[in-house]
Design a protein around this motif. Structure first.
Motif, PDB file in Angstrom:
ATOM      1  N   ALA A 167      -8.821   5.659  -4.552  1.00  0.00           N
ATOM      2  CA  ALA A 167      -7.376   5.616  -4.170  1.00  0.00           C
ATOM      3  C   ALA A 167      -6.897   5.398  -2.912  1.00  0.00           C
ATOM      4  CB  ALA A 167      -6.714   7.045  -4.793  1.00  0.00           C
ATOM      5  N   GLU A 168      -7.982   6.044  -1.998  1.00  0.00           N
ATOM      6  CA  GLU A 168      -7.622   5.969  -0.583  1.00  0.00           C
ATOM      7  C   GLU A 168      -7.856   4.481  -0.041  1.00  0.00           C
ATOM      8  OE1 GLU A 168      -8.243  10.546   0.509  1.00  0.00           O
ATOM      9  OE2 GLU A 168      -9.980   9.361   0.592  1.00  0.00           O
ATOM     10  N   ASP A 169      -8.746   3.833  -0.649  1.00  0.00           N
ATOM     11  CA  ASP A 169      -9.457   2.329  -0.348  1.00  0.00           C
ATOM     12  C   ASP A 169      -8.432   1.378  -0.681  1.00  0.00           C
ATOM     13  OD1 ASP A 169     -11.645   3.521   0.861  1.00  0.00           O
ATOM     14  OD2 ASP A 169     -12.994   3.000  -0.585  1.00  0.00           O
ATOM     15  N   MET A 170      -7.803   1.352  -1.626  1.00  0.00           N
ATOM     16  CA  MET A 170      -6.976   0.400  -2.298  1.00  0.00           C
ATOM     17  C   MET A 170      -5.749   0.354  -1.519  1.00  0.00           C
ATOM     18  SD  MET A 170      -6.878  -2.110  -4.691  1.00  0.00           S
ATOM     19  CE  MET A 170      -7.436  -1.816  -6.284  1.00  0.00           C
ATOM     20  N   PRO A 171      -5.372  -1.067  -0.961  1.00  0.00           N
ATOM     21  CA  PRO A 171      -4.008  -1.174  -0.567  1.00  0.00           C
ATOM     22  C   PRO A 171      -2.912  -0.874  -1.220  1.00  0.00           C
ATOM     23  CG  PRO A 171      -5.527  -3.122  -0.095  1.00  0.00           C
ATOM     24  CD  PRO A 171      -6.201  -2.144  -1.171  1.00  0.00           C
ATOM     25  N   GLU A 172      -1.861  -0.255  -0.856  1.00  0.00           N
ATOM     26  CA  GLU A 172      -0.827   0.166  -1.793  1.00  0.00           C
ATOM     27  C   GLU A 172      -0.245  -1.087  -2.389  1.00  0.00           C
ATOM     28  OE1 GLU A 172       3.079   2.949  -1.809  1.00  0.00           O
ATOM     29  OE2 GLU A 172       2.120   2.620   0.333  1.00  0.00           O
ATOM     30  N   ALA A 173      -0.101  -2.359  -1.694  1.00  0.00           N
ATOM     31  CA  ALA A 173       0.295  -3.352  -2.383  1.00  0.00           C
ATOM     32  C   ALA A 173      -0.442  -3.756  -3.595  1.00  0.00           C
ATOM     33  CB  ALA A 173       0.272  -4.539  -1.415  1.00  0.00           C
ATOM     34  N   LYS A 174      -1.697  -3.245  -3.794  1.00  0.00           N
ATOM     35  CA  LYS A 174      -2.539  -3.610  -5.248  1.00  0.00           C
ATOM     36  C   LYS A 174      -2.363  -2.403  -6.157  1.00  0.00           C
ATOM     37  CE  LYS A 174      -4.429  -7.456  -3.694  1.00  0.00           C
ATOM     38  NZ  LYS A 174      -4.509  -8.450  -4.576  1.00  0.00           N
ATOM     39  N   TYR A 175      -1.567  -1.439  -5.914  1.00  0.00           N
ATOM     40  CA  TYR A 175      -1.264  -0.283  -6.730  1.00  0.00           C
ATOM     41  C   TYR A 175      -1.037  -0.542  -8.115  1.00  0.00           C
ATOM     42  CZ  TYR A 175      -3.157   4.056  -4.447  1.00  0.00           C
ATOM     43  OH  TYR A 175      -4.093   4.793  -3.904  1.00  0.00           O
ATOM     44  N   SER A 176      -0.335  -1.708  -7.956  1.00  0.00           N
ATOM     45  CA  SER A 176       0.456  -2.311  -9.135  1.00  0.00           C
ATOM     46  C   SER A 176      -0.458  -3.463 -10.110  1.00  0.00           C
ATOM     47  CB  SER A 176       1.862  -2.983  -9.009  1.00  0.00           C
ATOM     48  OG  SER A 176       1.755  -4.177  -8.397  1.00  0.00           O
ATOM     49  N   PHE A 177      -1.643  -3.622  -9.542  1.00  0.00           N
ATOM     50  CA  PHE A 177      -2.601  -4.366 -10.029  1.00  0.00           C
ATOM     51  C   PHE A 177      -3.105  -4.157 -11.477  1.00  0.00           C
ATOM     52  CE2 PHE A 177      -7.029  -5.619 -11.128  1.00  0.00           C
ATOM     53  CZ  PHE A 177      -6.818  -7.150 -11.135  1.00  0.00           C
TER      54      PHE A 177
END
Length: 173
Positions: free
Chosen positions: A45-55
């Motif tokens: 969760a910390e590593d994934m960029p926020e822009a990719k949270y909807s991936f």
């Protein structure tokens, strides 16, 4: 939500040899497993960029962020059962936390709550509870929680790899 008995049998088969090699048995063994898996989910969760949270790899599945919310909410539910507390709705976090910051905060809060559940003694964990309409014991809830975290960490690994990222477990955490 149903969990196959097969998952617990696998967990028991993995834990049995460890029992002979270590003093970590019962709740301490589950705590060790859960800490590693929950740590991997949090690090993902910390590593994934926020822009990719909807991936989403496909439209039919949860997004990366929805999985984080699902794991945090499920941890709250399973650990409440393991503590004998009133269980919150499993999807409560997934429905309310949407941003990366909110989801990470929810995951950290669920880990803090579950830390209490995994601190109980083996004797306390033998207390009977009802989980998914079935009579079980508190240790069963702890085992299902750890297994569930592992199942969804497997999803997160795929999501990370599809986005060119290295999962926490491959970084040698």
């Amino acid at each position: 939500m149903k969990f196959p008995v097969k998952s617990l049998v696998i967990l028991a088969c993995v834990a049995a040899p460890l029992q002979a090699q270590s003093a970590d048995v019962g709740v301490p063994a589950l705590r060790s497993l859960w800490q590693q898996l929950a740590g991997y989910v949090l690090a993902s969760a910390e590593d994934m960029p926020e822009a990719k949270y909807s991936f989403k790899p496909t439209p039919e599945v949860r997004s990366f962020g929805e999985i984080i919310g699902h794991v945090a909410g499920s941890q709250n539910m399973f650990c409440a059962a393991a503590l004998g507390d009133k269980a919150p709705a499993e999807d409560a976090v997934e429905k309310t936390a949407k941003s990366k910051a909110e989801l990470i905060a929810a995951m950290k809060a669920s880990i803090a709550y579950c830390t209490k559940a995994y601190a109980q003694t083996d004797k306390a964990s033998a207390a009977e509870i009802t989980l998914f309409g079935q009579k079980r014991n508190r240790m069963y809830a702890l085992g299902i929680n750890a297994t569930h975290d592992g199942e969804h960490y497997g999803n997160l690994i795929t999501y990370l790899r599809m986005n060119g990222m290295v999962p926490p477990s491959s970084k040698g955490m």
